[in-house]
Write an enzyme that holds these catalytic residues in place. Structure first.
Site, PDB file in Angstrom:
ATOM      1  N   HIS B 156       0.801  -1.236   0.000  1.00  0.00           N
ATOM      2  CA  HIS B 156       0.000   0.000   0.000  1.00  0.00           C
ATOM      3  C   HIS B 156       0.838   1.293   0.000  1.00  0.00           C
ATOM      4  O   HIS B 156       0.300   2.396   0.055  1.00  0.00           O
ATOM      5  CB  HIS B 156      -0.937  -0.033   1.234  1.00  0.00           C
ATOM      6  CG  HIS B 156      -2.113   0.873   1.133  1.00  0.00           C
ATOM      7  ND1 HIS B 156      -2.341   1.900   2.022  1.00  0.00           N
ATOM      8  CD2 HIS B 156      -3.124   0.925   0.234  1.00  0.00           C
ATOM      9  CE1 HIS B 156      -3.450   2.531   1.686  1.00  0.00           C
ATOM     10  NE2 HIS B 156      -3.957   1.966   0.619  1.00  0.00           N
ATOM     11  N   LYS B 158       3.126   4.458  -1.199  1.00  0.00           N
ATOM     12  CA  LYS B 158       3.076   5.387  -2.348  1.00  0.00           C
ATOM     13  C   LYS B 158       4.282   6.295  -2.197  1.00  0.00           C
ATOM     14  O   LYS B 158       4.146   7.478  -1.836  1.00  0.00           O
ATOM     15  CB  LYS B 158       1.805   6.257  -2.316  1.00  0.00           C
ATOM     16  CG  LYS B 158       0.485   5.525  -2.173  1.00  0.00           C
ATOM     17  CD  LYS B 158      -0.094   5.740  -0.830  1.00  0.00           C
ATOM     18  CE  LYS B 158      -1.458   5.127  -0.614  1.00  0.00           C
ATOM     19  NZ  LYS B 158      -1.894   4.003  -1.343  1.00  0.00           N
ATOM     20  N   ASP B 163      17.266   9.408  -7.287  1.00  0.00           N
ATOM     21  CA  ASP B 163      18.734   9.386  -7.133  1.00  0.00           C
ATOM     22  C   ASP B 163      19.156   8.975  -5.719  1.00  0.00           C
ATOM     23  O   ASP B 163      20.241   9.368  -5.249  1.00  0.00           O
ATOM     24  CB  ASP B 163      19.341  10.756  -7.476  1.00  0.00           C
ATOM     25  CG  ASP B 163      19.105  11.118  -8.944  1.00  0.00           C
ATOM     26  OD1 ASP B 163      18.929  10.188  -9.756  1.00  0.00           O
ATOM     27  OD2 ASP B 163      19.089  12.315  -9.264  1.00  0.00           O
TER      28      ASP B 163
END
Lengths: 228, 228
Positions: B156, B158, B163
């Protein structure tokens, strides 16, 4: 001569002592500032799922006898840290969460409310009445809850502000599935540059979801299955 | 005598000048450090929904003629900022996202991949094959995608790491609904104390979802309706 030297020496010692004290204080001050700068405001990251352990001691700090429940005791987990941060509220708790069905987090909020902490909750319109939602329990206890007014969009935030200075945010909805099963993250910080925008956004959403500013709409959807 | 005084004065001026230069350099150094400390590493917060504007200029920086599309131009939005941060990748992009169907974000990743940026994607098992998912497009382009192995839990998260030093995290799934309709938040920071735990967690999840470590399971679920 002996007296005179002794007086001179006394002056020297006192002078050097005073300089040493001043330098010492300056150095301590510098060191404290350096340490504060290098540590900075609170920054903590928690990852889930979190093992299911007893958190009774967080609710009843002065408990005389240890808890007798069958869960593991004395173990710090991501969930126990999250609950500790929540329970650290002393004046206010602003919660903005899409889905809220976790009973221990709900118990924590009820405890804060009982202790006089001003609690404000914003949640999603659809998810506030789903089976298992704790929103009804909070409302019954007298906690002020508002919801997203539009039926077309979701209030998908998952953040909390403790005493207006500690931000708890991440991917985690306040549900048992999220805490115990899903891969989730929660960040806790007191960094003002991060806390302030969330505080302003909470206030904006709180005012935007004031029911007195909206005309009555159709009834809320009936309960349906919980989803994160 | 005149010569001697003049020489003395020269020495004095040179000495004072040297002291002034040293003190000036020290002061500038102190000032730079103070400013750096007060600003600190990048911290930016974006709130959604974000208005739909043209972001063509972010993909084609050297475009000679302005875009002729009917969308508003030259407007900075939460989404354009998010896309700018994504496109700032020069060496690597590690993305860990539950649901990914936003075509412009997908285009951004394809562009980075084409430019030689090493892209790794972890997504949810169920949501990778839903209608509109961009995961298939990324895979077809040769980008390495892994998914949560368990069928019982959701990946779940996000978040993205640009870099290895810039963290993008929040409530926002990479979908059009999330960007243009929902109430969402995204935080972007280069604060090492926050970036490092996410980098470690990404690496842990990447290794845990290595298909060579898992036995073949039943087929993925067929496509179903997108949900954030």
């Amino acid at each position: 001569m002996y007296q005179q030297m002794s007086f001179k020496e006394l002056v020297k010692v006192l002078g050097l002592g005073a300089v040493a004290v001043v330098l010492g204080v300056e150095w301590l001050d510098w060191l404290t500032r350096r340490l504060r700068v290098s540590r900075g405001p609170l920054k903590e990251v928690l990852f889930f799922p979190s093992p299911h352990v007893c958190v009774e001691h967080l609710f009843t700090r002065l408990r005389r006898f240890p808890c007798a429940c069958p869960l593991p005791h004395g173990i710090e987990t991501s969930f126990s840290r999250l609950l500790e941060h929540l329970l650290s509220a002393r004046t206010s708790l602003d919660l903005c969460v899409f889905s809220f069905s976790h009973m221990e987090l709900s118990r924590g909020i009820l405890l804060l409310h009982k202790q006089g902490v001003i609690v404000r909750v914003i949640t999603d319109r659809d998810y506030m009445t789903i089976t298992g939602s704790q929103i009804g329990t909070l409302r019954k206890a007298g906690i002020c809850v508002r919801h997203e007014m539009s039926t077309a969009v979701h209030m998908h935030h998952k953040f909390a502000l403790v005493d207006g200075k500690k931000l708890i945010t991440g991917s985690l909805n306040w549900t048992l599935t999220a805490v115990q099963s899903n891969k989730e993250n929660v960040m806790i910080t007191e960094e003002p540059a991060l806390v302030q925008p969330y505080q302003q956004e909470f206030q904006r959403l709180w005012e935007a979801s004031d029911p007195t500013n909206h005309k009555p709409q159709t009834k809320l959807k009936p309960s349906f299955v919980i989803s994160d």
